[in-house]
Design an enzyme around this catalytic site. Sequence first.
Site, mmCIF file in Angstrom:
data_model
loop_
_atom_site.group_PDB
_atom_site.id
_atom_site.type_symbol
_atom_site.label_atom_id
_atom_site.label_comp_id
_atom_site.label_asym_id
_atom_site.label_seq_id
_atom_site.Cartn_x
_atom_site.Cartn_y
_atom_site.Cartn_z
ATOM 1 N N ASN A 88 -39.245 123.852 -31.105
ATOM 2 C CA ASN A 88 -40.637 123.501 -30.815
ATOM 3 C C ASN A 88 -41.285 124.507 -29.866
ATOM 4 O O ASN A 88 -42.436 124.325 -29.469
ATOM 5 C CB ASN A 88 -40.722 122.099 -30.217
ATOM 6 C CG ASN A 88 -40.674 121.023 -31.294
ATOM 7 O OD1 ASN A 88 -40.924 121.292 -32.464
ATOM 8 N ND2 ASN A 88 -40.353 119.804 -30.893
ATOM 9 N N HIS A 176 -46.232 108.523 -32.208
ATOM 10 C CA HIS A 176 -44.986 108.907 -31.538
ATOM 11 C C HIS A 176 -44.468 107.789 -30.625
ATOM 12 O O HIS A 176 -45.241 107.011 -30.068
ATOM 13 C CB HIS A 176 -45.251 110.165 -30.702
ATOM 14 C CG HIS A 176 -44.037 110.787 -30.105
ATOM 15 N ND1 HIS A 176 -43.692 110.632 -28.777
ATOM 16 C CD2 HIS A 176 -43.088 111.577 -30.651
ATOM 17 C CE1 HIS A 176 -42.589 111.314 -28.534
ATOM 18 N NE2 HIS A 176 -42.196 111.903 -29.657
ATOM 19 N N GLU A 219 -52.656 110.800 -33.143
ATOM 20 C CA GLU A 219 -52.280 112.195 -32.895
ATOM 21 C C GLU A 219 -53.191 113.107 -33.707
ATOM 22 O O GLU A 219 -53.855 112.641 -34.630
ATOM 23 C CB GLU A 219 -50.813 112.428 -33.303
ATOM 24 C CG GLU A 219 -49.832 111.533 -32.557
ATOM 25 C CD GLU A 219 -48.376 111.721 -33.000
ATOM 26 O OE1 GLU A 219 -48.028 112.809 -33.500
ATOM 27 O OE2 GLU A 219 -47.601 110.768 -32.854
ATOM 28 N N SER A 223 -45.940 115.588 -36.313
ATOM 29 C CA SER A 223 -44.973 116.676 -36.227
ATOM 30 C C SER A 223 -43.871 116.638 -37.269
ATOM 31 O O SER A 223 -43.165 117.615 -37.441
ATOM 32 C CB SER A 223 -44.328 116.662 -34.855
ATOM 33 O OG SER A 223 -43.488 115.544 -34.741
ATOM 34 N N ASP A 248 -53.277 112.462 -29.018
ATOM 35 C CA ASP A 248 -52.085 113.223 -28.653
ATOM 36 C C ASP A 248 -52.152 114.539 -29.427
ATOM 37 O O ASP A 248 -52.041 114.554 -30.650
ATOM 38 C CB ASP A 248 -50.850 112.391 -29.033
ATOM 39 C CG ASP A 248 -49.521 113.109 -28.862
ATOM 40 O OD1 ASP A 248 -49.448 114.310 -29.163
ATOM 41 O OD2 ASP A 248 -48.540 112.446 -28.467
ATOM 42 N N HIS A 251 -48.551 118.634 -30.664
ATOM 43 C CA HIS A 251 -48.119 119.662 -31.623
ATOM 44 C C HIS A 251 -49.243 120.607 -32.019
ATOM 45 O O HIS A 251 -49.144 121.297 -33.033
ATOM 46 C CB HIS A 251 -47.476 119.014 -32.844
ATOM 47 C CG HIS A 251 -46.172 118.376 -32.494
ATOM 48 N ND1 HIS A 251 -44.979 119.070 -32.471
ATOM 49 C CD2 HIS A 251 -45.883 117.125 -32.077
ATOM 50 C CE1 HIS A 251 -44.008 118.267 -32.063
ATOM 51 N NE2 HIS A 251 -44.529 117.073 -31.822
ATOM 52 N N LYS A 282 -44.038 122.593 -25.677
ATOM 53 C CA LYS A 282 -43.884 123.056 -27.063
ATOM 54 C C LYS A 282 -44.615 124.393 -27.242
ATOM 55 O O LYS A 282 -44.074 125.426 -26.888
ATOM 56 C CB LYS A 282 -44.284 121.934 -28.010
ATOM 57 C CG LYS A 282 -43.278 120.756 -27.861
ATOM 58 C CD LYS A 282 -43.603 119.482 -28.587
ATOM 59 C CE LYS A 282 -42.577 118.400 -28.227
ATOM 60 N NZ LYS A 282 -42.883 117.069 -28.778
ATOM 61 N N THR A 312 -41.507 112.401 -8.548
ATOM 62 C CA THR A 312 -41.661 113.708 -7.895
ATOM 63 C C THR A 312 -42.378 114.689 -8.817
ATOM 64 O O THR A 312 -42.106 114.722 -10.017
ATOM 65 C CB THR A 312 -40.270 114.264 -7.523
ATOM 66 O OG1 THR A 312 -39.656 113.346 -6.619
ATOM 67 C CG2 THR A 312 -40.357 115.635 -6.880
HETATM 68 C C1 LIG Z 1 -42.588 115.736 -28.120
HETATM 69 C C2 LIG Z 1 -43.711 114.756 -28.211
HETATM 70 C C3 LIG Z 1 -44.208 114.093 -27.083
HETATM 71 C C4 LIG Z 1 -43.516 114.184 -25.765
HETATM 72 O O1 LIG Z 1 -43.738 115.415 -25.149
HETATM 73 P P1 LIG Z 1 -42.630 115.998 -24.165
HETATM 74 O O2 LIG Z 1 -43.392 116.966 -23.337
HETATM 75 O O3 LIG Z 1 -41.578 116.629 -25.024
HETATM 76 O O4 LIG Z 1 -42.096 114.859 -23.383
HETATM 77 C C5 LIG Z 1 -45.351 113.329 -27.184
HETATM 78 N N1 LIG Z 1 -45.981 113.169 -28.376
HETATM 79 C C6 LIG Z 1 -45.503 113.756 -29.488
HETATM 80 C C7 LIG Z 1 -46.240 113.555 -30.760
HETATM 81 C C8 LIG Z 1 -44.351 114.540 -29.454
HETATM 82 O O5 LIG Z 1 -43.854 115.069 -30.566
#
Ligand SMILES: *Cc1c(COP(=O)(O)O)cnc(C)c1O
Length: 438
Positions: A88, A176, A219, A223, A248, A251, A282, A312
Amino acid sequence: MNFELKRSKNDETTVYSAPSGAEAINQKQNSGQQSMDYEKFFTDKIGDLKEEGRYRVFADIERKAGSFPEAVTHRDGKVSDVTVWCSNDYLGMGQNPLVLEAMHAAIDSCGAGAGGTRNISGTNHYHVLLEQELADLHGKEKALIFGSGWTANLTALSTLGALMPDCVILSDAYNHNSMIEGIVHSKAEKKIFKHNDAQDLERLLAEYPLERPKLVAFESVYSMDGDIAPIEEFCDVCDKYGAMTFIDEVHAVGLYGERGAGICEREGLMDRITVIQGTLAKGFGVVGGYVAGSEAFVDFLRSYGNGFIFSTSMPPGVAAAALASIRYLKEHNELRERHQERAATLKRRFTEAGIAVMPSVTHIVPVQIGDAVLCKQASDILMDKYGIYVQPINFPTVERGTERLRFTPTPLHSDADMDHLVSSLKEVWSMLGLKPAA
Ligand SMILES: *Cc1c(COP(=O)(O)O)cnc(C)c1O
């Protein structure tokens, strides 16, 4: 803790209650019952996965900065070279010299860790700069960073859904896990609309009075299939019914749009979305997640989001590296063009070779096998015999019966890499008796 099993009056419901103190100890000694065999439980659960052929084996790989997508793999005490075809790190930004330089410099100047939560000594100047850069990227007033994209989704959705009075959340069927967890955790009413179906979304939205708070979560790029949401249609429907939008773009960030802000940038829709969520892990090649939105929204989430408040903050070196990556990608659209060309070329070459590519309109090149055991076998042979690393994708990441190999060509995969991949896949296909494309 020892739990006692009690039958309630009507004998239908089983109620568990925890006895305490001396009572519990007494019971343990006198009951003659067996305590749970925890190790057996774990082993049995793993056995289920093995039986189904979806027990996960992690490939132990050493990435080589400067040689991506070439890497080294450790297997059964042996070391061998592989070409990674399922990363990724879509653009190879994880080895970009400017990103590494920024990371080194920040470590040298600030040290390893951030030293606290954001509120208690853990806000580093790099965090502030990174949030400004992200807000600018997405054309929003503010942005807020998290340890991961998963945490960003979980925290944002659970906080919104829990605190907006009587909120209903409408969620795309293919969302997701991080969004699903956030929605469930919020305890808000949840409705699932058919994947990428604006009509179905409208049907559901129409059931609620206008004044009721509604949040629509989806999204941009999915992905595992490589399809894209009808974002403008969704926005139109949401406007009509007074719903806020949450997208989201994990990707897509770094990969689409003139400056790499994602599909919403490419389609001129950034200002129609209430909250844009993304990852730094990614396309940007580092680690971390974020949301971007209005000043009031970000201030709200900063102040009420437990996944933000109680964790943190990311190391300054990570923030500095992400910052350098975003700045670089804002100005290097040619990398995105090369990425798209590589993906189109691989799809064409697979198709010419009789290997059926699922209908993706993005950089993702999924090839369906449809069986967990065969999928794993194909992946193992590719790794062992051909030095090709592509991880089998199985349930729960995708639905059962749609197990697949998911290829992610990057700007750094050469024609020669593709020659080797295509000829190897053809051999493996005939070895395993997999059907060529019609
Ligand atoms: C990988 C992913 C996430 C999480 O992101 P990370 O930074 O890897 O925790 C969130 N949404 C989708 C669609 C993803 O594929």
